[in-house]
Design an enzyme around this catalytic site. Sequence first.
Site, PDB file in Angstrom:
ATOM      1  N   GLU A   1       0.825  -1.209   0.000  1.00 17.48           N
ATOM      2  CA  GLU A   1       0.000   0.000   0.000  1.00 17.48           C
ATOM      3  C   GLU A   1       0.863   1.264   0.000  1.00 17.48           C
ATOM      4  O   GLU A   1       1.722   1.466   0.858  1.00 17.48           O
ATOM      5  CB  GLU A   1      -0.911  -0.004   1.232  1.00 17.48           C
ATOM      6  CG  GLU A   1      -1.702   1.266   1.457  1.00 17.48           C
ATOM      7  CD  GLU A   1      -2.779   1.480   0.425  1.00 17.48           C
ATOM      8  OE1 GLU A   1      -2.911   2.634  -0.050  1.00 17.48           O
ATOM      9  OE2 GLU A   1      -3.478   0.509   0.081  1.00 17.48           O
TER      10      GLU A   1
ATOM     11  N   THR B   1      -5.389   1.761  -5.334  1.00 17.84           N
ATOM     12  CA  THR B   1      -5.017   0.358  -5.169  1.00 17.84           C
ATOM     13  C   THR B   1      -5.608  -0.502  -6.281  1.00 17.84           C
ATOM     14  O   THR B   1      -4.924  -1.368  -6.840  1.00 17.84           O
ATOM     15  CB  THR B   1      -5.493  -0.160  -3.799  1.00 17.84           C
ATOM     16  OG1 THR B   1      -4.759   0.521  -2.779  1.00 17.84           O
ATOM     17  CG2 THR B   1      -5.261  -1.651  -3.664  1.00 17.84           C
TER      18      THR B   1
END
Length: 652
Positions: free
Chosen positions: A289, A329
Site C-alpha cells: 500500500e 489500489t
Amino acid sequence: MNKLSSKYGRYSLLFHFILWFLILSLLLRIAFFIWQYDEVSWNLISILRTFLTGLFFDFGTVVFISLCSIFYYSLMPNKWIGSILDKVLVYFFTSLTVFILVFTFFAELTFWDEFKTRFNFIAVDYLIYTHEVVANIKQSYPLPLLIGGVLLLSAAFLFLFHQRKAFTTTFTSKATLKTRLSVLSSAIIVALFFSFFITNNQAEWSSNRYNSEISKSGIYSFFAAFRNNQMKYVDFYTSIDNDKAFGIIRKKLAADNAVYAKNDYSIHRKITDSIASPKNKNVVFILVESLSGSFLKEFGNKENITPFLDSLAQKSIFFEDLYATGTRTVRGMEAVTLCIPPTPGQSIVKRPHNQNLYTVSNVFKSRNYDCNFFYGGDGYFDNMNAYFGGNGFTIYDRGRGSVLSDEIKTVRHNINDNEVTFENAWGICDQDIFNKMLKVADSQSKAGKPFFNFVMTTSNHRPFTYPSGKIDIPSGTSREGAVKYTDFALKELFKKAKTKPWFKNTVFVIIADHCASSAGKDEIDVANYHIPAFIVNLPENQNQKIAKQCSQIDLWPTLFSLFQWNYESDFFGKNVLDANFEQRALMGTYRKLVLMKKDKVMILSDQKKQAFYSWNKKDNSLKALTIDESFLEETISWYQTADFLFTNKLLK
C-alpha cells in the site's frame, strides 16, 4: 423587520441560505488558496478567474441543493403559510441541510488534506464502503469533537438566520402568483442550464492544477464523478481507426518472441522463451500500500524509514525507474493482474463483467499452480473479492458479513480472530497478513503443489496505526511511521520464510500499488507515479539494478522470461530485460491517460483533448511542446486498444 428579509418575503430564508452557502464556499476556496500558497498561480488574472469560476459553480450547486425547497415555497398555498406544518417542515429541513453542508465543508478539508483535490471518484467510493470509511474517520480524527463542532456551527448559522428575521419573514409573508412563477421558472432554467450545458471539466481552465481544483465546487464535483465512473474511450477521447491502432500496438509487442493469433483486433500471442521445461518456482507477490519511491534511501530519502527494502535493493532484481499506472489500489491491482494500460473511468477491478478475464493467474494455472489472494480487510471493499475470486484466486480475507455472488466460483476463507494481533479500519496489520500467508504456504508445500500467493498490505494507510513497540516511531503519528512499520513487517516475513523448507524454491516479488500522493500543480505529477519493485531470491548471478524506464504492466512478462516460461499472453506488458525493449511508462487518473517515453509526455484528456510536454526530472516540471503526431497516434493506440478489448469482452 430586517429590510433584506422583508424584500424577499416568503423567499427570505431561501435567499439567506443561498447567500450563506456562497460566502462559506468562498471562505473554503480562500482557505485552499492559502493552503497551497506555494503551488497556486498568484497572477492577478488567475486569481480572479479562480474565484469567479468558483462562484459560477457554487451558484449552480446551491440552486440544485435548493430546488426542492423552491418547489415547496412556490407550491405551498398562501393559506397554509405560517401553519404548524409549514414551520415544522421548514425548520426541520433547513436545519438538516445546514448540518449536512457544514459537515461536507469539514469533509472537504480532510479530503484536500489527503488528496489535494476536490471531491472526485475516490469520494464516491468512500460513500459506498461506509464501514471502512467511518472506522477510518473515527480512528483518524476526534469524532465527538468534530460532530460537536458541526452541531455548534450549524446552530450558530441557524441562529444568525433567526436574528436576521429570515424565518419570521418566511412564515408571515404571502407570495403572489407572479413571484412564485418567476422564482420557480428561474430555478428550473438554471438547473437545466447546468445539467445540459455545464460540465465539471469546464472548471479546469488553468495549466496550474491547483487553480483548476480550487475553481471547482466540491459537491458539484462529487456528483460529476458519480455520473462518470465509466467512460467509453471513443466517446470521450481522440481516436484513430481500429485497424491502425491495433497495427501499431501489435508491432510494439511483437519483439517478445511472439506469435500472434489471426484476429487483427487482438493482441493474443504465444510467448516462447525456452525449449526446455523449467522447474516451477513458488511465487509470493506482495502489493504494498502507497509505497512511493521517494520513501527509499535508494532514491534519496534521508529519514531511514525503509532500511530493509534498501538492503533488498542491493541483492535482488531492482527496478530503478518503474512507474505505477494509477493513483488507486484497484488501478495497481489491474496493472499487475491484467498487465494492461489504465482504461478511462473506473478500474476494471470495479467494473461489471470483469470475471473470467485472461490474467496472470491463467499463466500460473496452466502450470498447475495454487493461486490465492490475501487481504487483511473485508475483500468486499473495492470489489476485490469479486474480481480475484472471479479470475481464478482462492480468497483469504477478514470477512465482515459480505457475501460473494453465486456467480463467483471460488472458495473464501475467513481470517479468524485468534490469528489477529492488531487491526484498524482497513484491516489487520501487515505482520498478521504475512503470518497467515506463511501458514497457508506451509500447507501448500506439504500438499506438493507450487503456489502463487498474492498479498495486499494495508498498514501504510491513514490512520497509520500498527502494533506498538515494533519500531521507534509511535503508532498513529505519521505516514513515515506506517512506512517504517511495513518495512519492519517485510523484514520479519523474510526472517520467518527463510526457516521454511519451501523458501529456496520461492521467488518474492514486492511492488507498490501506487504512490502515497499523486497531487501536483501540473496536469500529471510524474514523480508521484515513481514506485519501487523487487524480484527477490532468484540465483544471485541474476541480481541487478534495472535502469530502464518501464511500467507496472512489465513486471510479470519480465519474471516469466526469467523463469524461461512459454505461455499464452493477452498482456500489454513486455520483458524489460529484452535487448529490444522500448522504454516507456503508461500512467493515468480516471480521466487523463498518459504515455511517457524518456522525458517526453503525451496526455490525453476527455473532451478529445491532448497535450504534449517535456518532463524535467530534476524539478518535476512539464514544459509544453508542439504535438508530435506519431507520438500522439502511439499514445492513442495503447489506450484505445485496451479499452476496445475490455469493452468487447476480448480479454478472455
